[in-house]
Write a protein that holds these residues in place. Structure first.
Motif, PDB file in Angstrom:
ATOM      1  N   THR A 138      -0.024 -55.804 -21.232  1.00  9.43           N
ATOM      2  CA  THR A 138       0.935 -56.146 -20.121  1.00  9.43           C
ATOM      3  C   THR A 138       0.808 -57.086 -19.211  1.00  9.43           C
ATOM      4  O   THR A 138      -0.445 -57.086 -18.904  1.00  9.43           O
ATOM      5  CB  THR A 138       1.568 -54.628 -19.410  1.00  9.43           C
ATOM      6  N   LYS A 161       5.905 -57.107 -21.360  1.00  5.83           N
ATOM      7  CA  LYS A 161       5.251 -56.280 -22.355  1.00  5.83           C
ATOM      8  C   LYS A 161       5.060 -57.172 -23.659  1.00  5.83           C
ATOM      9  O   LYS A 161       6.002 -57.813 -24.235  1.00  5.83           O
ATOM     10  CB  LYS A 161       5.867 -54.987 -22.788  1.00  5.83           C
ATOM     11  N   GLY A 186      10.964 -58.403 -31.469  1.00  7.94           N
ATOM     12  CA  GLY A 186      10.782 -59.087 -30.137  1.00  7.94           C
ATOM     13  C   GLY A 186      10.333 -60.450 -30.369  1.00  7.94           C
ATOM     14  O   GLY A 186      10.322 -60.883 -31.612  1.00  7.94           O
ATOM     15  N   ILE A 196       8.353 -57.748 -26.208  1.00  8.01           N
ATOM     16  CA  ILE A 196       9.397 -56.772 -26.257  1.00  8.01           C
ATOM     17  C   ILE A 196      10.031 -56.382 -24.851  1.00  8.01           C
ATOM     18  O   ILE A 196      11.247 -55.682 -25.320  1.00  8.01           O
ATOM     19  CB  ILE A 196       8.565 -55.430 -26.870  1.00  8.01           C
ATOM     20  N   GLN A 197       9.714 -56.699 -24.088  1.00  4.50           N
ATOM     21  CA  GLN A 197      10.517 -56.602 -22.866  1.00  4.50           C
ATOM     22  C   GLN A 197       9.949 -57.629 -21.658  1.00  4.50           C
ATOM     23  O   GLN A 197       8.606 -57.877 -21.416  1.00  4.50           O
ATOM     24  CB  GLN A 197      10.278 -55.296 -22.153  1.00  4.50           C
ATOM     25  N   GLN A 198      11.015 -58.119 -20.853  1.00  2.00           N
ATOM     26  CA  GLN A 198      10.540 -59.015 -19.884  1.00  2.00           C
ATOM     27  C   GLN A 198      11.650 -58.755 -18.501  1.00  2.00           C
ATOM     28  O   GLN A 198      12.904 -58.397 -18.699  1.00  2.00           O
ATOM     29  CB  GLN A 198      10.688 -60.451 -20.223  1.00  2.00           C
ATOM     30  N   VAL A 199      10.901 -58.534 -17.284  1.00  2.00           N
ATOM     31  CA  VAL A 199      11.486 -58.579 -16.132  1.00  2.00           C
ATOM     32  C   VAL A 199      11.324 -59.414 -15.340  1.00  2.00           C
ATOM     33  O   VAL A 199       9.965 -59.610 -14.882  1.00  2.00           O
ATOM     34  CB  VAL A 199      11.332 -56.865 -15.697  1.00  2.00           C
ATOM     35  N   VAL A 210      15.991 -56.998 -15.822  1.00  2.00           N
ATOM     36  CA  VAL A 210      15.661 -57.244 -17.362  1.00  2.00           C
ATOM     37  C   VAL A 210      16.129 -58.316 -17.789  1.00  2.00           C
ATOM     38  O   VAL A 210      17.566 -58.564 -17.453  1.00  2.00           O
ATOM     39  CB  VAL A 210      16.075 -55.818 -17.985  1.00  2.00           C
ATOM     40  N   TYR A 212      15.041 -59.537 -20.968  1.00  2.00           N
ATOM     41  CA  TYR A 212      15.059 -59.365 -22.586  1.00  2.00           C
ATOM     42  C   TYR A 212      14.416 -58.014 -22.501  1.00  2.00           C
ATOM     43  O   TYR A 212      13.429 -57.660 -22.110  1.00  2.00           O
ATOM     44  CB  TYR A 212      14.035 -60.362 -23.020  1.00  2.00           C
ATOM     45  N   LYS A 213      15.211 -57.256 -23.539  1.00  2.00           N
ATOM     46  CA  LYS A 213      14.545 -56.070 -23.892  1.00  2.00           C
ATOM     47  C   LYS A 213      14.925 -55.729 -25.232  1.00  2.00           C
ATOM     48  O   LYS A 213      16.070 -55.824 -25.897  1.00  2.00           O
ATOM     49  CB  LYS A 213      15.360 -54.926 -23.124  1.00  2.00           C
ATOM     50  N   PRO A 217      11.372 -51.048 -26.467  1.00  2.00           N
ATOM     51  CA  PRO A 217      10.559 -51.774 -25.693  1.00  2.00           C
ATOM     52  C   PRO A 217       9.470 -50.959 -25.315  1.00  2.00           C
ATOM     53  O   PRO A 217       8.552 -51.311 -24.373  1.00  2.00           O
ATOM     54  CB  PRO A 217      11.687 -51.853 -24.269  1.00  2.00           C
TER      55      PRO A 217
END
Length: 225
Positions: A138, A161, A186, A196-199, A210, A212-213, A217
């Motif tokens: 992360t 992530k 992802g 797999i996830q971006q905030v 968010v 991208y999710k 995630p």
């Protein structure tokens, strides 16, 4: 990731917020080409730990427990410090020296022990590459910049992530997909990994939350059995 601190950065991806900066711990080093059967032997071998005082980084420094001068805590699988501290104040990163970075990773990404007897911290132990290893990382970054008008100081932060792609994955148009279910895992990064996830939060740039999710995630959701 390897068992010592690598002497140069591997990859940084620069995109907006102000910039998107994705990092990997400075200890990324040469791949250990092992068979998957080695994982089952790990518990039977006497591994060298950081506490032994026998493990060194790539420039010959002994790795110790706790945070080092740059912000790495290899025992705890984390880094906390400035952006440039993650790269030992490399000249190329000076534009971002005021940005902050927090990284956390699991044992598959970069271990805190040496079990393959190469005198470095293990990475993807028991696997020839990161594929299928269950490794994850992360990145939490933050900073400030002055807007284009020069009249406002803007604060931004980003959380990302990243996981190793599973053995069941195939790549298509910049994304990893599960070969059996065709589920999107992802977006591809560093050849063997997926975001797999971006905030992203940047009020001046109109980013809130968010961006991208993936369908899964959570960290650990793509570990191979």
């Amino acid at each position: 990731f390897h068992d010592t601190i690598l002497s140069h950065p591997i990859l940084s991806i620069f995109m907006t917020v102000k910039t998107m900066k994705i990092h990997i711990p400075f200890t990324f080093a040469a791949i250990s080409a092992m068979s998957s059967s080695a994982e089952s032997l790990r518990g039977l071998k006497k591994c060298t730990t950081i506490q032994s005082g026998e493990l060194k980084n790539s420039i010959g420094e002994v790795i110790e427990t706790g945070f080092d001068d740059w912000g790495y805590n290899y025992q705890a699988h984390m880094f906390s410090g400035g952006y440039c501290d993650a790269y030992r104040d490399a000249p190329w990163c000076q534009e971002y020296k005021d940005d902050s970075l927090l990284m956390k990773w699991n044992d598959a990404w970069l271990s805190n022990k040496d079990c393959d007897e190469d005198e470095f911290l293990d990475r993807h132990y028991g696997y020839k590459t990161y594929i299928g290893s269950g490794a994850w990382l992360t990145n939490h970054m933050s900073g400030e910049y002055v807007n284009e008008d020069g009249e406002e100081t803007c604060s931004w932060n980003q959380f990302v992530k990243i996981v190793a792609a599973p053995d069941s994955a195939h790549e298509e148009d910049g994304f990893w997909y599960d070969t059996v279910t065709d589920e999107e895992i992802g977006s591809v990064i560093w050849e063997e990994f997926a975001i797999i996830q971006q905030v992203d939060n940047d009020p001046c740039g109109g980013l809130h939350g968010v961006t991208y999710k993936a369908t899964r995630p959570g960290l650990g959701n793509w570990e191979d059995n």
